[in-house]
Structure formats: structure tokens, C-alpha cells
Design a protein around this motif. Sequence first.
Motif, PDB file in Angstrom:
ATOM      1  N   SER A  37       0.822  -1.204   0.000  1.00  0.00           N
ATOM      2  CA  SER A  37       0.000   0.000   0.000  1.00  0.00           C
ATOM      3  C   SER A  37       0.862   1.262   0.000  1.00  0.00           C
ATOM      4  O   SER A  37       1.978   1.270   0.522  1.00  0.00           O
ATOM      5  CB  SER A  37      -0.927   0.023   1.214  1.00  0.00           C
ATOM      6  OG  SER A  37      -0.189   0.278   2.389  1.00  0.00           O
ATOM      7  N   ASN A  38       0.343   2.303  -0.612  1.00  0.00           N
ATOM      8  CA  ASN A  38       1.032   3.596  -0.586  1.00  0.00           C
ATOM      9  C   ASN A  38       1.173   4.094   0.847  1.00  0.00           C
ATOM     10  O   ASN A  38       2.152   4.740   1.190  1.00  0.00           O
ATOM     11  CB  ASN A  38       0.296   4.633  -1.429  1.00  0.00           C
ATOM     12  CG  ASN A  38       0.516   4.420  -2.902  1.00  0.00           C
ATOM     13  OD1 ASN A  38       1.483   3.782  -3.321  1.00  0.00           O
ATOM     14  ND2 ASN A  38      -0.380   4.943  -3.712  1.00  0.00           N
ATOM     15  N   ARG A  39       0.198   3.778   1.670  1.00  0.00           N
ATOM     16  CA  ARG A  39       0.261   4.192   3.070  1.00  0.00           C
ATOM     17  C   ARG A  39       1.493   3.610   3.756  1.00  0.00           C
ATOM     18  O   ARG A  39       2.203   4.308   4.474  1.00  0.00           O
ATOM     19  CB  ARG A  39      -1.014   3.767   3.795  1.00  0.00           C
ATOM     20  CG  ARG A  39      -1.025   4.181   5.231  1.00  0.00           C
ATOM     21  CD  ARG A  39      -2.295   3.782   5.923  1.00  0.00           C
ATOM     22  NE  ARG A  39      -2.294   4.310   7.262  1.00  0.00           N
ATOM     23  CZ  ARG A  39      -3.360   4.475   7.994  1.00  0.00           C
ATOM     24  NH1 ARG A  39      -4.536   4.165   7.506  1.00  0.00           N
ATOM     25  NH2 ARG A  39      -3.272   4.944   9.198  1.00  0.00           N
ATOM     26  N   TYR A  42       4.625   5.478   2.434  1.00  0.00           N
ATOM     27  CA  TYR A  42       4.784   6.825   2.990  1.00  0.00           C
ATOM     28  C   TYR A  42       5.108   6.797   4.484  1.00  0.00           C
ATOM     29  O   TYR A  42       5.915   7.592   4.961  1.00  0.00           O
ATOM     30  CB  TYR A  42       3.532   7.669   2.720  1.00  0.00           C
ATOM     31  CG  TYR A  42       3.552   8.289   1.346  1.00  0.00           C
ATOM     32  CD1 TYR A  42       3.973   9.597   1.168  1.00  0.00           C
ATOM     33  CD2 TYR A  42       3.183   7.566   0.229  1.00  0.00           C
ATOM     34  CE1 TYR A  42       4.012  10.180  -0.090  1.00  0.00           C
ATOM     35  CE2 TYR A  42       3.212   8.130  -1.036  1.00  0.00           C
ATOM     36  CZ  TYR A  42       3.629   9.434  -1.190  1.00  0.00           C
ATOM     37  OH  TYR A  42       3.680   9.997  -2.435  1.00  0.00           O
ATOM     38  N   GLU A  43       4.488   5.884   5.234  1.00  0.00           N
ATOM     39  CA  GLU A  43       4.800   5.775   6.660  1.00  0.00           C
ATOM     40  C   GLU A  43       6.244   5.346   6.867  1.00  0.00           C
ATOM     41  O   GLU A  43       6.932   5.854   7.758  1.00  0.00           O
ATOM     42  CB  GLU A  43       3.856   4.784   7.347  1.00  0.00           C
ATOM     43  CG  GLU A  43       2.464   5.338   7.544  1.00  0.00           C
ATOM     44  CD  GLU A  43       1.513   4.344   8.209  1.00  0.00           C
ATOM     45  OE1 GLU A  43       1.923   3.199   8.505  1.00  0.00           O
ATOM     46  OE2 GLU A  43       0.360   4.720   8.410  1.00  0.00           O
ATOM     47  N   TYR A  66       7.719  -2.975   7.143  1.00  0.00           N
ATOM     48  CA  TYR A  66       6.507  -2.436   6.526  1.00  0.00           C
ATOM     49  C   TYR A  66       5.897  -3.319   5.457  1.00  0.00           C
ATOM     50  O   TYR A  66       4.741  -3.139   5.109  1.00  0.00           O
ATOM     51  CB  TYR A  66       6.782  -1.045   5.931  1.00  0.00           C
ATOM     52  CG  TYR A  66       6.942   0.002   6.997  1.00  0.00           C
ATOM     53  CD1 TYR A  66       5.848   0.729   7.443  1.00  0.00           C
ATOM     54  CD2 TYR A  66       8.179   0.256   7.571  1.00  0.00           C
ATOM     55  CE1 TYR A  66       5.990   1.676   8.438  1.00  0.00           C
ATOM     56  CE2 TYR A  66       8.330   1.199   8.561  1.00  0.00           C
ATOM     57  CZ  TYR A  66       7.232   1.907   8.987  1.00  0.00           C
ATOM     58  OH  TYR A  66       7.360   2.845   9.972  1.00  0.00           O
ATOM     59  N   GLN A  73      -2.801  -4.269   4.677  1.00  0.00           N
ATOM     60  CA  GLN A  73      -3.679  -3.156   4.332  1.00  0.00           C
ATOM     61  C   GLN A  73      -4.317  -3.372   2.976  1.00  0.00           C
ATOM     62  O   GLN A  73      -5.489  -3.112   2.791  1.00  0.00           O
ATOM     63  CB  GLN A  73      -2.911  -1.836   4.369  1.00  0.00           C
ATOM     64  CG  GLN A  73      -2.530  -1.439   5.763  1.00  0.00           C
ATOM     65  CD  GLN A  73      -1.614  -0.238   5.799  1.00  0.00           C
ATOM     66  OE1 GLN A  73      -1.116   0.205   4.771  1.00  0.00           O
ATOM     67  NE2 GLN A  73      -1.380   0.287   6.974  1.00  0.00           N
ATOM     68  N   GLU A  77      -8.317  -3.683   2.299  1.00  0.00           N
ATOM     69  CA  GLU A  77      -8.973  -2.772   1.386  1.00  0.00           C
ATOM     70  C   GLU A  77      -9.723  -3.525   0.301  1.00  0.00           C
ATOM     71  O   GLU A  77     -10.845  -3.199  -0.033  1.00  0.00           O
ATOM     72  CB  GLU A  77      -7.944  -1.818   0.743  1.00  0.00           C
ATOM     73  CG  GLU A  77      -7.382  -0.821   1.732  1.00  0.00           C
ATOM     74  CD  GLU A  77      -6.205  -0.052   1.166  1.00  0.00           C
ATOM     75  OE1 GLU A  77      -5.877  -0.228  -0.033  1.00  0.00           O
ATOM     76  OE2 GLU A  77      -5.600   0.719   1.919  1.00  0.00           O
TER      77      GLU A  77
END
Length: 82
Positions: A37-39, A42-43, A66, A73, A77
Amino acid sequence: MKYGMMMMDTPIDDEKLKLRQAALKILLSKYGNSTYSNRAIYECADDWCSKQVTTNGLAGYFKAYYATKGNDQISEESTEAS
């Protein structure tokens, strides 16, 4: 707020911005079109930049801390979308 932007508590210097840009470039090029996930990307970049001054070891750090989080995630989703 000033000029429609949020003011941050601590200013970010140019070196930190360059590091974040480089970290995101690495992570997005390596993992951006995959199941992560992009989340999570970025995290990871934010976490990395808060502790490091170089991108050496970033890909391994993402895989270690990650990659599983990102896969979870994506699974959640796609389950919610069904």
C-alpha cells in the motif's frame, strides 16, 4: 494557518526534504506498483527520515518492518471493496 497551509511545529530543513524525496523515490519505484500500500510506503519514508540521514538500508528496512503491514492493508482494502 498561513496562506491556506498548515504550520508545522518544527521547520523541516532542505536536507530532510531531500532525504524524504529520495526515500519516496526509492520506495515508490521499487514497491509502488506491487501489492504494498502507498500508506505503508509513505509511513516507512516518514519513519526512516525521522531517524536517518541517508537512504542506505532503506529497502531492507521496508521489507523488514513495513512489507507485511502493507500487504495486510491491501488485503483489508480489497476485502472491504468486495
